[in-house]
Scaffold this active site. Structure first.
Site, PDB file in Angstrom:
ATOM      1  N   PHE A   1       0.842  -1.193   0.000  1.00 17.56           N
ATOM      2  CA  PHE A   1       0.000   0.000   0.000  1.00 17.56           C
ATOM      3  C   PHE A   1       0.881   1.248   0.000  1.00 17.56           C
ATOM      4  CE2 PHE A   1      -2.859   3.195   1.851  1.00 17.56           C
ATOM      5  CZ  PHE A   1      -3.927   3.051   0.979  1.00 17.56           C
TER       6      PHE A   1
ATOM      7  N   ASP B   1       1.615  -4.891   8.470  1.00 18.85           N
ATOM      8  CA  ASP B   1       0.432  -4.043   8.369  1.00 18.85           C
ATOM      9  C   ASP B   1      -0.762  -4.977   8.177  1.00 18.85           C
ATOM     10  OD1 ASP B   1      -1.670  -2.373   7.687  1.00 18.85           O
ATOM     11  OD2 ASP B   1      -0.472  -1.099   6.373  1.00 18.85           O
TER      12      ASP B   1
END
Length: 410
Positions: A124, A195
């Site tokens: 991301f 994450d």
């Protein structure tokens, strides 16, 4: 009964043990199919009521409310740890954004430690930007690999300080091997930070069992905590004393109201707090986590797999002939809770679905439409209807009536 019929989908809804949870979310338009749970979950009814009550409490109690509010980041963190993350009490806080928390952990483990930083090129953007900024500020190499599974190879030379990866890839929905990669990276002498933003609340994680020591994640997707809700930060208890947050704030200070002295961080997870926590927002996190814990992540995962399998099967049957291809792994064990459908006209199709067909999905460059199922409120009939609306819309060519220029929010 045909397994790909709408009747079969409706029968599965009637037998769904999680079916009752849908009524506990705000659904203003029952004809609109919401497939954007991997970006922003629906509003729980309990959250709407809790926030109204908390606003009234603020009005009545004013500053006196802080006697209860002050421990909210750790209290809700403990709920998240035990019920969702597979962590221990005192290992999770709810605070700040995913970006800020990722910076805190990465900067903390890099202090006094030489070496390169590693992530995958499809990670991301905010994760890559944080690492890029740290590399630039500290004169380090940022090494990009093709996918998370290649991270251990990037550590082979023994010159890597930190690897940061996402558990579920935001574009494809691919599910990384959390325990395997963690073990390999740590065996190579590097730190590992995960994450969990696209997996928390949808996929069993088991941080302690997987040997994970450092992780962050957001709460506004499958945990349904609302737009911009605070993120969480996890540090295994045995690492807390040695790591110091790079952001020194008064909520991370030992005896924070003894103000006339130098910074002395809390000994535990609180040392990663910084500024005053957003109490209304953390209350929304608490209600979202409460629903997830009640349903059980294992049950949520079973339904998620069944629903994404249905999307894949319907794609093969009715969308592939229209030029679509699958952008997610076929093996459900390698897939999170969203499916990416690829098409050369993905952006105008996505826009037409939202504006003309009542299907709320999202687009990711260059050619992916993401269907995110949130099992607490997504029905099997929703899956069938959404794919059918895609089929009808593209067969009619309605996407060619849309402006092909991407908007600011996609």
């Amino acid at each position: 009964m045909d397994a790909l019929s709408r009747e079969h989908a409706a029968a599965r809804d009637a037998a769904d043990p999680l079916g009752g949870f849908r009524a506990r979310f705000v659904t203003d338009d029952p004809q609109r199919i919401y497939f954007d749970g991997n970006s922003l979950g629906r509003l729980p009814v309990a959250t709407r009521d809790r926030l109204a009550a908390l606003v009234s409490e603020w009005g009545e109690r004013l500053v006196a409310g802080w006697s209860e509010w002050i421990d909210a980041p750790v209290r809700v963190g403990d709920m998240l740890a035990a019920g969702v993350l597979g962590a221990q009490p005192g290992e999770v806080i709810v605070a700040d954004s995913t970006t800020v928390n990722l910076y805190k952990l990465c900067a903390a483990v890099l202090e006094g430690r030489p070496g390169a930083l590693v992530t995958d090129e499809g990670n991301f953007p905010t994760d890559r930007y944080v690492l890029q900024g740290l590399a630039a500020a500290q004169g380090r190499e940022l090494r990009l690999v093709g996918d998370p599974g290649e991270a251990q190879d990037a550590c082979a030379r023994g010159d890597v300080a930190l690897v940061a990866l996402s558990h579920v890839a935001y574009r494809s929905g691919a599910l990384a091997d959390l325990p395997g990669i963690t073990s390999a990276v740590r065996a190579a002498g590097a730190e590992m930070v995960w994450d969990l933003s696209h997996s928390v609340g949808a996929v069993p994680i088991g941080l302690r069992g997987a040997g994970v020591e450092l992780a962050v994640g957001c709460t506004y997707k499958y945990l349904n905590a609302g737009p911009g809700a605070p993120a969480f930060l996890y540090v295994a208890r045995e690492r807390q004393a040695e790591l110091r947050s790079p952001i020194w704030g008064w909520f991370g200070q030992r005896e924070q109201f003894a103000m006339e002295r130098p910074y002395d961080p809390e000994p535990g997870i609180r040392r990663f707090l910084a500024g005053t926590p957003p109490i209304l927002d953390i209350a929304a996190v608490e209600e979202g986590v409460r629903l997830t814990v009640e349903a059980g992540v294992a049950a949520i995962r079973v339904k998620s797999v069944a629903q994404t399998e249905l999307i894949v099967a319907l794609h093969d049957a009715v969308l592939a002939p229209l030029g679509f291809s699958l952008g997610s792994p076929r093996d459900p064990a390698l897939r999170g809770s969203h499916v990416s459908l690829r098409h050369p006209e993905a952006w105008p199709i996505c826009r037409a679905l939202v504006e003309r067909a009542g299907v709320v999905c999202d687009f990711r460059v260059p050619d992916s439409i993401r269907f995110g199922v949130a099992p607490l409120y997504t029905r099997f009939a929703d899956v069938w209807d959404a794919v059918d609306r895609v089929r009808e819309l593209v067969a009619r060519g309605e996407q060619r009536l849309m402006d092909a220029e991407p908007g600011r929010v996609t």
